[in-house]
Design a protein around this motif. Structure first.
Motif, PDB file in Angstrom:
ATOM      1  N   UNK A  82       6.317  26.698  20.530  1.00 48.45           N
ATOM      2  CA  UNK A  82       5.457  25.504  20.562  1.00 48.45           C
ATOM      3  C   UNK A  82       5.530  24.791  19.203  1.00 48.45           C
ATOM      4  N   UNK A  83       5.339  25.534  18.133  1.00 43.01           N
ATOM      5  CA  UNK A  83       5.381  24.954  16.789  1.00 43.01           C
ATOM      6  C   UNK A  83       6.792  24.857  16.223  1.00 43.01           C
ATOM      7  N   UNK A  84       7.737  25.555  16.841  1.00 44.59           N
ATOM      8  CA  UNK A  84       9.140  25.529  16.412  1.00 44.59           C
ATOM      9  C   UNK A  84      10.005  25.276  17.639  1.00 44.59           C
ATOM     10  N   UNK A  85       9.971  24.045  18.185  1.00 40.78           N
ATOM     11  CA  UNK A  85      10.653  23.752  19.448  1.00 40.78           C
ATOM     12  C   UNK A  85      12.164  23.961  19.393  1.00 40.78           C
ATOM     13  N   UNK A  86      12.754  23.974  18.198  1.00 35.07           N
ATOM     14  CA  UNK A  86      14.188  24.237  18.096  1.00 35.07           C
ATOM     15  C   UNK A  86      14.522  25.672  18.499  1.00 35.07           C
ATOM     16  N   UNK A  87      13.493  26.527  18.629  1.00 36.29           N
ATOM     17  CA  UNK A  87      13.684  27.915  19.056  1.00 36.29           C
ATOM     18  C   UNK A  87      13.226  28.147  20.499  1.00 36.29           C
ATOM     19  N   UNK A  88      13.027  27.088  21.259  1.00 33.83           N
ATOM     20  CA  UNK A  88      12.631  27.199  22.661  1.00 33.83           C
ATOM     21  C   UNK A  88      13.803  27.739  23.495  1.00 33.83           C
ATOM     22  N   UNK A  89      13.501  28.348  24.644  1.00 33.88           N
ATOM     23  CA  UNK A  89      14.552  28.960  25.464  1.00 33.88           C
ATOM     24  C   UNK A  89      15.725  28.043  25.813  1.00 33.88           C
ATOM     25  N   UNK A  90      15.476  26.778  26.111  1.00 34.71           N
ATOM     26  CA  UNK A  90      16.605  25.895  26.450  1.00 34.71           C
ATOM     27  C   UNK A  90      17.519  25.677  25.250  1.00 34.71           C
ATOM     28  N   UNK A 106      17.678  36.980  24.309  1.00 31.32           N
ATOM     29  CA  UNK A 106      16.422  37.102  25.038  1.00 31.32           C
ATOM     30  C   UNK A 106      15.277  36.385  24.324  1.00 31.32           C
ATOM     31  N   UNK A 107      14.337  35.890  25.133  1.00 26.81           N
ATOM     32  CA  UNK A 107      13.169  35.186  24.589  1.00 26.81           C
ATOM     33  C   UNK A 107      11.925  36.042  24.736  1.00 26.81           C
ATOM     34  N   UNK A 108      11.295  36.325  23.608  1.00 30.57           N
ATOM     35  CA  UNK A 108      10.064  37.121  23.527  1.00 30.57           C
ATOM     36  C   UNK A 108       8.888  36.171  23.318  1.00 30.57           C
ATOM     37  N   UNK A 109       8.533  35.431  24.360  1.00 30.36           N
ATOM     38  CA  UNK A 109       7.493  34.417  24.261  1.00 30.36           C
ATOM     39  C   UNK A 109       6.121  34.961  23.901  1.00 30.36           C
ATOM     40  N   UNK A 110       5.813  36.176  24.309  1.00 31.77           N
ATOM     41  CA  UNK A 110       4.507  36.770  24.001  1.00 31.77           C
ATOM     42  C   UNK A 110       4.480  37.367  22.596  1.00 31.77           C
ATOM     43  N   UNK A 111       5.632  37.558  22.012  1.00 37.56           N
ATOM     44  CA  UNK A 111       5.828  38.188  20.705  1.00 37.56           C
ATOM     45  C   UNK A 111       5.478  39.679  20.699  1.00 37.56           C
ATOM     46  N   UNK A 112       5.236  40.244  21.862  1.00 37.36           N
ATOM     47  CA  UNK A 112       4.879  41.664  21.958  1.00 37.36           C
ATOM     48  C   UNK A 112       6.047  42.578  21.583  1.00 37.36           C
ATOM     49  N   UNK A 113       7.261  42.159  21.896  1.00 37.68           N
ATOM     50  CA  UNK A 113       8.416  43.000  21.575  1.00 37.68           C
ATOM     51  C   UNK A 113       8.628  43.036  20.059  1.00 37.68           C
ATOM     52  N   UNK A 114       8.542  41.898  19.410  1.00 40.32           N
ATOM     53  CA  UNK A 114       8.664  41.876  17.943  1.00 40.32           C
ATOM     54  C   UNK A 114       7.601  42.766  17.310  1.00 40.32           C
ATOM     55  N   UNK A 115       6.392  42.710  17.823  1.00 43.86           N
ATOM     56  CA  UNK A 115       5.319  43.556  17.281  1.00 43.86           C
ATOM     57  C   UNK A 115       5.614  45.034  17.526  1.00 43.86           C
ATOM     58  N   UNK A 181       9.267  35.788  10.914  1.00 51.79           N
ATOM     59  CA  UNK A 181       9.097  35.430  12.326  1.00 51.79           C
ATOM     60  C   UNK A 181       7.942  34.446  12.398  1.00 51.79           C
ATOM     61  N   UNK A 182       8.111  33.410  13.172  1.00 57.81           N
ATOM     62  CA  UNK A 182       7.094  32.360  13.291  1.00 57.81           C
ATOM     63  C   UNK A 182       6.047  32.801  14.321  1.00 57.81           C
ATOM     64  N   UNK A 183       5.019  33.455  13.800  1.00 53.96           N
ATOM     65  CA  UNK A 183       3.963  34.023  14.654  1.00 53.96           C
ATOM     66  C   UNK A 183       3.055  32.929  15.195  1.00 53.96           C
ATOM     67  N   UNK A 184       2.575  33.158  16.394  1.00 53.88           N
ATOM     68  CA  UNK A 184       1.588  32.241  16.982  1.00 53.88           C
ATOM     69  C   UNK A 184       0.259  32.439  16.274  1.00 53.88           C
ATOM     70  N   UNK A 185      -0.489  31.352  16.148  1.00 51.27           N
ATOM     71  CA  UNK A 185      -1.790  31.486  15.462  1.00 51.27           C
ATOM     72  C   UNK A 185      -2.893  31.862  16.416  1.00 51.27           C
TER      73      UNK A 185
END
Length: 185
Positions: A82-90, A106-115, A181-185
């Motif tokens: 959302x804040x870094x659209x250049x890293x969006x799945x498309x 792969x896209x880790x949208x929830x960021x749970x895998x990185x955590x 990593x650009x974490x969600x706020x």
């Protein structure tokens, strides 16, 4: 350019399981689907980080050299799209095709895998043995954007060779350095 180091997950840690969207094939793939017979390398990367851009070609060369030796390679982006659209799945799909990645992205949208992996930066590299136990984590090599050192993949390549030869890797494992990593706020 932020310089965030890896957290250095303890060696021997079992790879956390995941199922994520592969942005290239538009299918959900799991670690079980993608792990290599002899080992697995998980790369936390993204499209826009100068540290990743600096090593992209070597990541592709390494994967092309070791996939045929039974090593699975998996790239994951966990950045806030959302804040870094250049890293969006498309954009990830376009980037993977342009870079000729021989591995899923792969896209880790929830960021749970990185955590779960305690990933901190891009690139952040993790290598697991055939039993999915961590045997290497850290940097690709000593090269960084602007430091004048060539990108060789020396550290990861040595770890892969030790794994395949059944030797203990006694080399010092240095943290990777990259953008956070650009974490969600």
């Amino acid at each position: 350019m932020a310089r965030t180091p890896s957290n250095m997950l303890p060696l021997g840690t079992e790879a956390p399981q995941f199922s994520l969207l592969d942005t290239v094939s538009d299918t959900t793939l799991s670690l079980s689907d993608l792990k290599g017979k002899n080992g697995t390398v998980i790369l936390f990367i993204c499209n826009h980080c100068p540290f990743v851009i600096h090593v992209n070609a070597e990541l592709t060369r390494l994967a092309n050299a070791y996939i045929s030796k039974g090593i699975g390679f998996i790239a994951i982006s966990s950045n806030d799209a959302i804040n870094y659209p250049q890293d969006a799945p498309d954009k990830m799909k376009s980037h993977a095709i342009a870079e000729a990645y021989p591995f899923p992205y792969l896209y880790d949208g929830s960021q749970e895998v990185a955590k779960a992996y305690d990933a901190a930066c891009t690139p952040d590299l993790f290598m697991f043995d055939a039993d999915l136990k961590l045997t290497y984590r850290g940097q690709l090599d000593d090269s960084r954007p602007g430091n004048g050192l060539p990108v060789t993949g020396t550290d990861l390549r040595h770890a892969l060779d030790c794994l395949l030869e059944g030797k203990k890797n006694t080399a010092t494992q240095k943290p990777s350095i990259g953008c956070n990593i650009k974490w969600k706020s």
